[in-house]
Enzyme design. Sequence first.
Site, mmCIF file in Angstrom:
data_model
loop_
_atom_site.group_PDB
_atom_site.id
_atom_site.type_symbol
_atom_site.label_atom_id
_atom_site.label_comp_id
_atom_site.label_asym_id
_atom_site.label_seq_id
_atom_site.Cartn_x
_atom_site.Cartn_y
_atom_site.Cartn_z
ATOM 1 N N ARG A 61 -16.740 -15.653 -56.899
ATOM 2 C CA ARG A 61 -16.929 -16.585 -55.703
ATOM 3 C C ARG A 61 -18.191 -17.521 -55.965
ATOM 4 O O ARG A 61 -18.795 -17.911 -54.996
ATOM 5 C CB ARG A 61 -16.913 -15.893 -54.446
ATOM 6 C CG ARG A 61 -15.792 -15.023 -54.031
ATOM 7 C CD ARG A 61 -14.686 -16.103 -53.281
ATOM 8 N NE ARG A 61 -13.669 -15.187 -52.711
ATOM 9 C CZ ARG A 61 -13.625 -14.704 -51.530
ATOM 10 N NH1 ARG A 61 -14.435 -15.233 -50.512
ATOM 11 N NH2 ARG A 61 -12.450 -14.152 -51.180
ATOM 12 N N ASP B 137 -7.315 -20.080 -55.021
ATOM 13 C CA ASP B 137 -7.465 -18.744 -54.285
ATOM 14 C C ASP B 137 -5.931 -17.895 -54.568
ATOM 15 O O ASP B 137 -5.176 -18.318 -55.036
ATOM 16 C CB ASP B 137 -7.379 -18.904 -52.611
ATOM 17 C CG ASP B 137 -7.561 -17.853 -51.669
ATOM 18 O OD1 ASP B 137 -9.088 -17.669 -51.542
ATOM 19 O OD2 ASP B 137 -6.915 -16.832 -51.509
HETATM 20 O O1 CP3 Z 1 -14.832 -17.496 -57.688
HETATM 21 C C1 CP3 Z 1 -14.499 -18.557 -57.485
HETATM 22 O O2 CP3 Z 1 -15.634 -19.253 -57.121
HETATM 23 C C2 CP3 Z 1 -13.150 -19.163 -57.451
HETATM 24 C C3 CP3 Z 1 -12.662 -19.270 -56.150
HETATM 25 C C4 CP3 Z 1 -11.942 -17.952 -55.641
HETATM 26 C C5 CP3 Z 1 -11.850 -18.120 -54.123
HETATM 27 N N1 CP3 Z 1 -11.138 -17.291 -53.708
HETATM 28 C C6 CP3 Z 1 -12.318 -19.448 -53.198
HETATM 29 C C7 CP3 Z 1 -12.559 -19.125 -51.746
HETATM 30 C C8 CP3 Z 1 -11.495 -16.818 -56.056
HETATM 31 C C9 CP3 Z 1 -11.470 -16.448 -57.437
HETATM 32 C C10 CP3 Z 1 -11.021 -16.311 -54.581
HETATM 33 C C11 CP3 Z 1 -10.475 -15.160 -54.786
HETATM 34 C C12 CP3 Z 1 -9.862 -14.305 -53.308
HETATM 35 N N2 CP3 Z 1 -9.447 -14.954 -52.394
HETATM 36 C C13 CP3 Z 1 -9.957 -13.003 -53.286
HETATM 37 C C14 CP3 Z 1 -10.176 -11.883 -54.460
HETATM 38 C C15 CP3 Z 1 -11.603 -11.722 -54.664
HETATM 39 C C16 CP3 Z 1 -12.194 -10.774 -53.482
HETATM 40 O O3 CP3 Z 1 -13.251 -11.375 -52.859
HETATM 41 O O4 CP3 Z 1 -11.895 -9.646 -53.523
HETATM 42 C C17 CP3 Z 1 -9.244 -12.867 -52.093
HETATM 43 C C18 CP3 Z 1 -9.195 -11.192 -51.484
HETATM 44 C C19 CP3 Z 1 -9.137 -13.961 -51.573
HETATM 45 C C20 CP3 Z 1 -8.634 -14.371 -49.963
HETATM 46 C C21 CP3 Z 1 -9.459 -14.993 -49.263
HETATM 47 N N3 CP3 Z 1 -9.646 -16.152 -49.321
HETATM 48 C C22 CP3 Z 1 -10.597 -14.429 -48.410
HETATM 49 C C23 CP3 Z 1 -10.943 -13.056 -47.982
HETATM 50 C C24 CP3 Z 1 -11.339 -15.734 -48.031
HETATM 51 C C25 CP3 Z 1 -12.420 -15.700 -47.176
HETATM 52 C C26 CP3 Z 1 -12.345 -15.930 -45.793
HETATM 53 C C27 CP3 Z 1 -13.403 -16.187 -44.929
HETATM 54 O O5 CP3 Z 1 -13.568 -17.151 -44.433
HETATM 55 O O6 CP3 Z 1 -14.473 -15.212 -45.303
HETATM 56 C C28 CP3 Z 1 -10.730 -16.558 -48.693
HETATM 57 C C29 CP3 Z 1 -11.144 -18.189 -48.532
HETATM 58 C C30 CP3 Z 1 -11.913 -18.514 -49.499
HETATM 59 N N4 CP3 Z 1 -11.601 -18.382 -50.865
HETATM 60 C C31 CP3 Z 1 -12.923 -19.453 -49.675
HETATM 61 C C32 CP3 Z 1 -13.522 -19.560 -50.854
HETATM 62 C C33 CP3 Z 1 -14.540 -20.464 -51.293
HETATM 63 C C34 CP3 Z 1 -13.783 -19.638 -48.293
HETATM 64 C C35 CP3 Z 1 -13.040 -20.572 -47.716
HETATM 65 C C36 CP3 Z 1 -13.931 -21.791 -47.170
HETATM 66 O O7 CP3 Z 1 -14.639 -22.796 -47.923
HETATM 67 O O8 CP3 Z 1 -14.037 -22.134 -45.790
#
Ligand code: CP3
Length: 351
Positions: free
Chosen positions: A25, A74
Amino acid sequence: MLKNDLLIRALKRQACPRTPIWVMRQAGRYLPEYMEVRSKADFVTLCKTPELAAEVTIQPVDIIGVDAAIIFSDILVIPEAMGMRLEIIESKGPRLYEPIRSGADIDNLKVPDVSEALRYVEDAIRLTKKQLDDRVPLIGFAGAAWTLFTYAVEGGGSKNYKYAKEMIYNHPKEAHKLLGMITQVITDFLLMQIECGANAVQIFDSWASALSEDDYKEFSLPYIKQSVEAVKAKHPEIPVIVFAKDANTILPELADTGCDALGLSWNIDIARARGILKDKVALQGNLDPTMLYASPDRIREEASKILQKFGQHTDSSGHVFNLGHGILPDVKPAHLKVLVDYIKEESSKYH
Ligand code: CP3
């Protein structure tokens, strides 16, 4: 030719002058530069606009100095490509509408042609590769089938995985059908990312610890293995990392999937993991993400401990430094920089 290929060398357990570092992330909300881009577009639009996705993918390489980029996207783009509506709701997390609860729901899902449905990821990768100019490797990724299954069946995050568990316990045949469909898309998607320029790929099984060992062996492991084997059959030179969050008791089985490296959660001792796995695979990890709330001195102390615990490298060991889960959104970028600089300076002692 990559100018910095430390990540690839470490994943292949080849000799390295020092330990490479990147952070799960790493492109995200802790960076003001990300928030600036994000203020212009919602999360899904950001993923689907190659210029913006490439920009935020490269930010941590320029600002923090990490040894790899990971394509901004994502894991939930797969259920979306299969026909579900995805929204990331501010401070509430991801939501998939009309969750999959029956055989009829499964039949309504598509196994799409990824070169069409996920074309925007291909475009983002091509543009990122061009702009990165081979400074560091680019990592592609996908969620593991089990984790994507839970999101699709629950409709979002979940505490007890009630609906996902109901499906695997009461309707295992349907569950396997859905897992098989998702696996097909994961495999095609990983291959597509490699074929348009990803230098390594990572499979995220974030909800691995929701299953007992027996259930993990039935409902997750074989699907991960299937994707790893398909990638390896076509692109044996591309390293595959498997990160199964908190699956600490079945690391040997995960290493047997044929992957090159295992991502370690922060709560397992890396010395213990190396002892169990005996350099069969490279290890990635595993600083506690909350350690970045600590002072710079404390961060360096803990990073040093992990380097020491991994220990001296041999001619067939590999360590990629990372956090043991994603970086938290309220961490100070300067604290991540402290960690990255420290690993770059101190890790050569162990090589
Ligand atoms: O790692 C990186 O920088 C690349 C991008 C990436 C994102 N999500 C960007 C993101 C990667 C590799 C992921 C993987 C991901 N997404 C996982 C597996 C990794 C882990 O943490 O176990 C999971 C479970 C998700 C599902 C998901 N998407 C979640 C739980 C969330 C967060 C929700 C929140 O608001 O906290 C997201 C959204 C997300 N994906 C964000 C980012 C930067 C935040 C969204 C935003 O900018 O508002």
